[in-house]
Design a protein around this motif. Structure first.
Motif, PDB file in Angstrom:
ATOM      1  N   LEU A  67      -6.937   3.045 -11.737  1.00 54.65           N
ATOM      2  CA  LEU A  67      -6.269   4.206 -11.148  1.00 54.65           C
ATOM      3  C   LEU A  67      -4.855   4.376 -11.695  1.00 54.65           C
ATOM      4  CD1 LEU A  67      -7.491   3.771  -7.466  1.00 54.65           C
ATOM      5  CD2 LEU A  67      -8.086   5.655  -8.996  1.00 54.65           C
ATOM      6  N   SER A  68      -4.174   3.278 -11.937  1.00 54.12           N
ATOM      7  CA  SER A  68      -2.820   3.353 -12.497  1.00 54.12           C
ATOM      8  C   SER A  68      -2.849   3.947 -13.899  1.00 54.12           C
ATOM      9  CB  SER A  68      -2.189   1.960 -12.524  1.00 54.12           C
ATOM     10  OG  SER A  68      -2.017   1.458 -11.201  1.00 54.12           O
ATOM     11  N   ALA A  69      -3.855   3.555 -14.687  1.00 51.86           N
ATOM     12  CA  ALA A  69      -4.005   4.117 -16.034  1.00 51.86           C
ATOM     13  C   ALA A  69      -4.290   5.619 -15.963  1.00 51.86           C
ATOM     14  CB  ALA A  69      -5.112   3.394 -16.786  1.00 51.86           C
ATOM     15  N   GLY A  83     -12.811  10.526 -14.147  1.00 50.28           N
ATOM     16  CA  GLY A  83     -12.430   9.119 -14.126  1.00 50.28           C
ATOM     17  C   GLY A  83     -12.001   8.673 -12.741  1.00 50.28           C
ATOM     18  N   THR A  84     -11.200   9.500 -12.078  1.00 44.56           N
ATOM     19  CA  THR A  84     -10.760   9.172 -10.719  1.00 44.56           C
ATOM     20  C   THR A  84     -11.942   9.152  -9.759  1.00 44.56           C
ATOM     21  OG1 THR A  84      -8.562  10.119 -11.069  1.00 44.56           O
ATOM     22  CG2 THR A  84      -9.305   9.916  -8.798  1.00 44.56           C
ATOM     23  N   ALA A  86      -2.330   4.389  -3.307  1.00 46.23           N
ATOM     24  CA  ALA A  86      -1.589   4.066  -2.085  1.00 46.23           C
ATOM     25  C   ALA A  86      -2.494   3.379  -1.059  1.00 46.23           C
ATOM     26  CB  ALA A  86      -0.991   5.342  -1.490  1.00 46.23           C
ATOM     27  N   ALA A  87      -3.764   3.786  -0.990  1.00 49.81           N
ATOM     28  CA  ALA A  87      -4.694   3.180  -0.031  1.00 49.81           C
ATOM     29  C   ALA A  87      -4.948   1.714  -0.356  1.00 49.81           C
ATOM     30  CB  ALA A  87      -6.003   3.966  -0.028  1.00 49.81           C
ATOM     31  N   GLN A 104      -5.190  12.950  -5.720  1.00 44.38           N
ATOM     32  CA  GLN A 104      -6.219  12.032  -5.235  1.00 44.38           C
ATOM     33  C   GLN A 104      -6.085  10.659  -5.902  1.00 44.38           C
ATOM     34  OE1 GLN A 104      -8.330  12.485  -2.676  1.00 44.38           O
ATOM     35  NE2 GLN A 104      -7.277  14.444  -2.389  1.00 44.38           N
ATOM     36  N   THR A 105      -5.666  10.647  -7.150  1.00 47.69           N
ATOM     37  CA  THR A 105      -5.457   9.367  -7.835  1.00 47.69           C
ATOM     38  C   THR A 105      -4.349   8.574  -7.145  1.00 47.69           C
ATOM     39  OG1 THR A 105      -6.137  10.349  -9.947  1.00 47.69           O
ATOM     40  CG2 THR A 105      -4.913   8.280 -10.053  1.00 47.69           C
TER      41      THR A 105
END
Length: 203
Positions: A102-104, A72-73, A138-139, A132-133
């Motif tokens: 990504l938060s999920a 998923g990520t 953060a990016a 990595q998620t």
């Protein structure tokens, strides 16, 4: 005393028919006990093997769930490279959508029971996926800061996503191999290997 063959036990002198019946009953009881013990032991071993199979299948399903989270990520990272490589890059709405995904995924990684891992390789897969998620989150948040756009490399998100894809590919393939070696969970569909085989954008 006269010896009457018909009054003896299996033609053995000294044993009457009544004594013979007692011996037969005794040996029959011993045999029945032995058979019962064997049957109980066989049923117990069968139950243990069934329990082991169920536990193994459950653990394999647990690993497959982790594999899906890594996938998923990676899927979001691939999407990020695609939108960033076109025109002027991603729009605020596209970044908001990717951030929500990504938060999920990050929440799902947090719910993984780390105590279940019995090998460091599996723990490492979780660490890579979770790390990595959070790095991609953060990016995106960094790009959306009001003061960032003036000095940021226009391809910052694309480069960050490509690095994430390479890292996830390495760990995802190892985890996939481990799941396949366990035979996969019974009755489950084939694992989606495409995400581990698709090259990152620009490579």
């Amino acid at each position: 005393m006269a010896y009457d063959v018909w009054e003896t036990c299996v033609l053995i002198p000294g044993f009457s028919r009544s004594e013979c019946a007692s011996w037969v009953q005794a040996w029959g009881s011993i045999g029945a006990i032995a058979m019962t013990a064997w049957a109980v032991n066989w049923a117990h071993r069968k139950q243990l093997k069934q329990k082991e199979r169920e536990q193994s299948a459950d653990y394999t399903q647990f690993l497959e769930t982790l594999f899906q989270l890594l996938g998923g990520t990676r899927g979001v990272a691939v999407k990020m490279t695609e939108v960033e490589s076109v025109g002027s890059g991603s729009t605020p709405d596209e970044r908001s959508s990717m951030l929500a995904e990504l938060s999920a995924l990050s929440d799902a990684f947090k719910r993984v029971d780390l105590n279940r891992f019995d090998r460091y390789d599996y723990m490492e897969a979780w660490l890579v996926g979770d790390g990595q998620t959070r790095k991609l989150i953060a990016a995106i948040e960094f790009v959306d800061l009001p003061t960032t756009s003036q000095t940021l490399d226009p391809r910052y998100l694309e480069f960050t996503a490509e690095e994430a894809i390479r890292t996830l590919d390495t760990r995802g393939k190892k985890l996939y191999t481990a799941i396949e070696a366990r035979g996969g969970p019974p009755g489950s569909p084939p694992l989606p290997v495409d995400w581990t085989q698709r090259p990152a954008a620009g490579h």
